[in-house]
Design a protein around this motif. Sequence first.
Motif: not given
Length: 577
Positions: A265-294
């Motif tokens: 799924i992430q590979l597909w999303i990455k390809a969309l980003k390279e094509r010009g689709i804007i990616l945004a994150v909308c998560s119910k999480n503490d930001e520090v936890n949400a960013r950690e995997p990235f």
Amino acid sequence: MFLNACMEFKQVKANLKKDFTGFKKIKVAILADSATQYLAQAIRGVGYEKKLDIEIWEADYDSVDITVRDEGSELYRFKPDFVFLFLSSQKLKKKFYKTGSDINFADDQVIYLKEVVKNISSHIKTNFLLFNFPDVLDSVFGNFAGKVNSSFSYQVKKLNLELMNWVQKDASAYLIDLCGLQALYGASNAIDNRLYISSDVIFSIDFVVHVATNCVQVIDAFTGNSKKCLILDLDNTLWGGIIGDDGLENIQIGDLGIGKVYTEIQLWIKALKERGIILAVCSKNDEVNAREPFEKHPDMVLHSDDIAVFVANWSNKHDNIKYIQSVLNIGFDSMVFIDDNPFERNMVRTYLPDVCVPELPEDPVEYLLFLSKLNLFETNSYTEEDKDRTLLYKSEALRNEASRTYTSEADFLASLNMVSEVAAFDPFSIPRVSQLTQRSNQFNLRTKRYTEAEVKHMVSEKDRYVTFAFILADKYGSHGLIGVIILEKRNSNTLFVDTWIMSCRVLKRGMEQFMLNEIMAYARNNSFTEVLGEYIETKKNGMVKDHYRNFGFIEKSNLWFYDVSDYKPVDGYITKQ
């Protein structure tokens, strides 16, 4: 917007009886070597779902050559916006066998198709949608066919490759990928042999809806209805597990078990980003936890740099999506939101009905196939600038953040050190100019859509048209090509503003005034005495309804008039390069 699996033919056919009043009118001509009545019905019925009133004219059965060569053909009187040219693999194979396995067969078919397009283009201005050729069973050589250039299998594959090479160079021609659709749904589901033998109908009743959906998606992209942004939930959407509970080392991603699903799924999303689709994150999480995997997980495909706007908190997701929209300054109908949680999906649908929210399957193994079938991000253009779109919007997020530190808007604008490059359209800017005419809906005075071929034609008619492309940059980086003006010389005294488009990314920067200064400077320097503008209302361009009035134009007979001699340039915060 609710999105689920493709409709059945009976549902599509039922749409034909519904009211199309107020929908955008599109004219489509279908030329084919087989019966297309079900395809025509399906295209019109699917068009209803997209609020398109698609009027269809079908050429007589298997009469492509006669129709095209007839100077008085109804095709030319119909003046379609699109011509669908469908030649089937079944008829192609028959033709191939009759030639005696000609090794030049594929090349000859491309020459033939080009002649058909050329002939039609000499009579009417239109866009062409051609269908490629799925494989049909041909066991003459068996698996050895790939080693024999005179086999049908070899020739049909070569033909499809040459078709792709051709449409890359022809700005008026586009491909419908029947090969991909047949691979997705299976040849046994795509073709109904009994229907083919009895009625010469190529597609099965179920498959014809998938074909029609793809055709309508291409048409819809031409009307400016394209998806620009993918908003992502995180837990159990981009990885398995809950980062706040399971911790970095226990979320599921990578090459083992269910982690494969999320990696793909992430590979597909990455390809969309390279094509010009804007990616945004909308998560119910503490930001520090949400960013950690990235930032720290070794198997993550997506990283922080891929995300234009990152929102992780405990607020309602529909409110966070409103914030994302305010930063990106694009329409809600340009957004797609994917989330594994049915409650969150329904909440977003309820409060933001224009956002596209696919109804994901329960099993994450099915996610990617489901999303691929929806074909959410159809486009009719691709430019080099698209590759850098995420950087453009990340810079915009920095500008928005900086603006909050200023009490005066004037001080903020002055601090940006904005510079604009102004130039006539050239071979490098023409694809982006065409893209802006196709996709811009809000700051678009007349909403005229132009293909690359049509833009090139305007550039060549220097006695009739004047063109301006505007690039804007500031201390945070370049916005890219964000403004387009096309002026038509109505006579020796009058300039008519055929097109005035500006990206919403640069609203409230003073770019509108800067562009008007350029129009008036050209008019004065070339002895034009008046400039005429026109506002054509659409459902999406209400923001510029009073554009001309606000700049001092006088309304006369549904047009807006300005005496060039009365105009005084207004200084702003943008310097011309």
